[in-house]
Design a protein around this motif. Structure first.
Motif, PDB file in Angstrom:
ATOM      1  N   VAL A  33       4.720   2.728 -10.659  1.00 43.08           N
ATOM      2  CA  VAL A  33       3.571   3.541 -10.242  1.00 43.08           C
ATOM      3  C   VAL A  33       3.510   4.916 -10.896  1.00 43.08           C
ATOM      4  O   VAL A  33       2.432   5.521 -10.933  1.00 43.08           O
ATOM      5  CB  VAL A  33       3.489   3.712  -8.709  1.00 43.08           C
ATOM      6  CG1 VAL A  33       3.145   2.419  -8.039  1.00 43.08           C
ATOM      7  CG2 VAL A  33       4.752   4.315  -8.143  1.00 43.08           C
TER       8      VAL A  33
ATOM      9  N   VAL B 294      -6.058   2.556  -1.590  1.00 44.00           N
ATOM     10  CA  VAL B 294      -5.460   1.400  -2.262  1.00 44.00           C
ATOM     11  C   VAL B 294      -6.275   0.164  -1.879  1.00 44.00           C
ATOM     12  O   VAL B 294      -6.614  -0.019  -0.704  1.00 44.00           O
ATOM     13  CB  VAL B 294      -3.984   1.202  -1.860  1.00 44.00           C
ATOM     14  CG1 VAL B 294      -3.413  -0.060  -2.514  1.00 44.00           C
ATOM     15  CG2 VAL B 294      -3.140   2.418  -2.244  1.00 44.00           C
TER      16      VAL B 294
ATOM     17  N   CYS C  55      -2.566   9.500  -4.538  1.00 47.76           N
ATOM     18  CA  CYS C  55      -3.774   8.685  -4.411  1.00 47.76           C
ATOM     19  C   CYS C  55      -4.283   8.747  -2.983  1.00 47.76           C
ATOM     20  O   CYS C  55      -3.533   9.034  -2.048  1.00 47.76           O
ATOM     21  CB  CYS C  55      -3.526   7.241  -4.838  1.00 47.76           C
ATOM     22  SG  CYS C  55      -2.255   6.367  -3.904  1.00 47.76           S
TER      23      CYS C  55
ATOM     24  N   HIS D 209       0.826  -1.206   0.000  1.00 48.36           N
ATOM     25  CA  HIS D 209       0.000   0.000   0.000  1.00 48.36           C
ATOM     26  C   HIS D 209       0.863   1.260   0.000  1.00 48.36           C
ATOM     27  O   HIS D 209       0.606   2.198  -0.768  1.00 48.36           O
ATOM     28  CB  HIS D 209      -0.941  -0.010   1.208  1.00 48.36           C
ATOM     29  CG  HIS D 209      -2.040  -1.024   1.104  1.00 48.36           C
ATOM     30  ND1 HIS D 209      -3.361  -0.691   1.014  1.00 48.36           N
ATOM     31  CD2 HIS D 209      -2.000  -2.383   1.076  1.00 48.36           C
ATOM     32  CE1 HIS D 209      -4.105  -1.783   0.941  1.00 48.36           C
ATOM     33  NE2 HIS D 209      -3.291  -2.829   0.992  1.00 48.36           N
TER      34      HIS D 209
ATOM     35  N   SER E 195      -1.727   3.113 -12.286  1.00 51.06           N
ATOM     36  CA  SER E 195      -2.462   3.192 -11.022  1.00 51.06           C
ATOM     37  C   SER E 195      -2.839   1.816 -10.497  1.00 51.06           C
ATOM     38  O   SER E 195      -3.408   1.704  -9.412  1.00 51.06           O
ATOM     39  CB  SER E 195      -3.733   4.029 -11.209  1.00 51.06           C
ATOM     40  OG  SER E 195      -4.611   3.396 -12.137  1.00 51.06           O
TER      41      SER E 195
ATOM     42  N   VAL F  87       7.127  -2.106  -7.086  1.00 49.67           N
ATOM     43  CA  VAL F  87       5.989  -1.235  -7.363  1.00 49.67           C
ATOM     44  C   VAL F  87       6.461   0.183  -7.678  1.00 49.67           C
ATOM     45  O   VAL F  87       5.925   0.847  -8.573  1.00 49.67           O
ATOM     46  CB  VAL F  87       4.995  -1.244  -6.187  1.00 49.67           C
ATOM     47  CG1 VAL F  87       3.924  -0.174  -6.369  1.00 49.67           C
ATOM     48  CG2 VAL F  87       4.353  -2.619  -6.046  1.00 49.67           C
TER      49      VAL F  87
ATOM     50  N   ARG G  42       2.443   7.817  -5.966  1.00 49.61           N
ATOM     51  CA  ARG G  42       1.341   8.445  -6.700  1.00 49.61           C
ATOM     52  C   ARG G  42       0.551   9.366  -5.780  1.00 49.61           C
ATOM     53  O   ARG G  42       0.565   9.208  -4.565  1.00 49.61           O
ATOM     54  CB  ARG G  42       0.359   7.397  -7.241  1.00 49.61           C
ATOM     55  CG  ARG G  42       0.908   6.483  -8.301  1.00 49.61           C
ATOM     56  CD  ARG G  42      -0.185   5.577  -8.845  1.00 49.61           C
ATOM     57  NE  ARG G  42      -1.188   6.326  -9.586  1.00 49.61           N
ATOM     58  CZ  ARG G  42      -1.056   6.668 -10.870  1.00 49.61           C
ATOM     59  NH1 ARG G  42       0.036   6.349 -11.529  1.00 49.61           N
ATOM     60  NH2 ARG G  42      -2.005   7.329 -11.491  1.00 49.61           N
TER      61      ARG G  42
ATOM     62  N   PHE H 153       2.364   2.510  -3.264  1.00 47.77           N
ATOM     63  CA  PHE H 153       1.476   3.335  -4.081  1.00 47.77           C
ATOM     64  C   PHE H 153       1.358   4.748  -3.514  1.00 47.77           C
ATOM     65  O   PHE H 153       1.435   5.729  -4.258  1.00 47.77           O
ATOM     66  CB  PHE H 153       0.097   2.689  -4.201  1.00 47.77           C
ATOM     67  CG  PHE H 153       0.023   1.632  -5.258  1.00 47.77           C
ATOM     68  CD1 PHE H 153      -0.318   1.952  -6.566  1.00 47.77           C
ATOM     69  CD2 PHE H 153       0.320   0.316  -4.962  1.00 47.77           C
ATOM     70  CE1 PHE H 153      -0.363   0.985  -7.551  1.00 47.77           C
ATOM     71  CE2 PHE H 153       0.277  -0.668  -5.940  1.00 47.77           C
ATOM     72  CZ  PHE H 153      -0.068  -0.331  -7.244  1.00 47.77           C
TER      73      PHE H 153
ATOM     74  N   SER I 178      -4.982   1.629  -7.087  1.00 49.87           N
ATOM     75  CA  SER I 178      -5.045   2.864  -6.303  1.00 49.87           C
ATOM     76  C   SER I 178      -6.063   3.798  -6.933  1.00 49.87           C
ATOM     77  O   SER I 178      -6.376   3.696  -8.122  1.00 49.87           O
ATOM     78  CB  SER I 178      -3.669   3.540  -6.250  1.00 49.87           C
ATOM     79  OG  SER I 178      -3.250   3.927  -7.558  1.00 49.87           O
TER      80      SER I 178
END
Length: 210
Positions: free
Chosen positions: A147, A89, A86, A77, A151, A143, A84, A80, A163
């Motif tokens: 990323v 997730v 975001c 998690h 997404s 990841v 990003r 991400f 995400s």
């Protein structure tokens, strides 16, 4: 959205995923960003029976500060969140996307071909991330390498992760990913008409997912 509303959203979507067979047993996990940290589903919890007050709360550094112990997939998690912009997730073990993640001949750069406009609009490119043990911090650099342009991802032999700006947006995206994976498997070996590159480019430019 305040923290109580985010907790309620996690519980609502977890129950929905479980009742529709999108995740089973104690599999799957959901997290969301709040003003002073993150809310996550607890480790070894069933998404169908979550309680708002028992969800795990982490500070901005990822330290557990209240609620039940958090999901072991925190490194996934946070990869991400760190890579990003975001707000949520979601990782599930949904059947078709997980099956797709087990195939040896899919395109590792984008495991989901552009079969429908909605998979492009809501999910975008879905790279296949090499296998790591669930909960291992080894997932973070893998990841981190994808990323910036994706997404969502398929975790090799493990399942999908998505995400989104909100829990609802991530939920819609992971459901679309599952449906696209189902279509990809149902049409496997057939002469499939994919969206042409110019249509994908138009969708990208219009909806700006990436």
């Amino acid at each position: 959205m305040n923290e109580d509303a985010i907790r309620a959203d996690i519980v609502r979507w977890g129950k929905s995923f479980f009742e529709r067979g999108l995740t089973a047993g104690s599999s799957g996990n959901i997290s969301a960003r709040v003003e002073d940290g993150f809310i996550t589903t607890p480790t070894n919890s069933c998404l169908g029976f979550l309680k708002p007050e028992r969800l795990s709360k982490l500070d901005v550094e990822g330290n557990h500060i209240s609620g039940d112990p958090p999901t072991k997939e925190i490194p996934l998690h946070f990869a991400f969140y760190e890579g990003r912009q975001c707000g949520a997730v979601i990782h599930l073990h949904s059947t078709y996307a997980t099956a797709l993640s087990c195939l040896s001949d899919i395109d590792r750069r984008d495991a989901l071909p552009p079969i429908t406009p909605y998979v492009v609009m809501r999910v975008g490119k879905v790279p296949l991330v090499p296998y790591t043990r669930p909960g291992s911090t080894a997932i973070k650099p893998l990841v981190a390498s994808i990323v910036a342009n994706s997404s969502a991802a398929l975790l090799e032999n493990h399942g999908p992760v998505v995400s989104g700006l909100t829990v609802e947006a991530a939920a819609f995206a992971i459901e679309e990913l599952e449906e696209a994976a189902k279509l990809a498997l149902l049409t496997r070996g057939m002469q499939v008409r994919h969206l042409p590159p110019e249509a994908v480019a138009d969708l990208d430019a219009t909806f700006k997912l990436r």
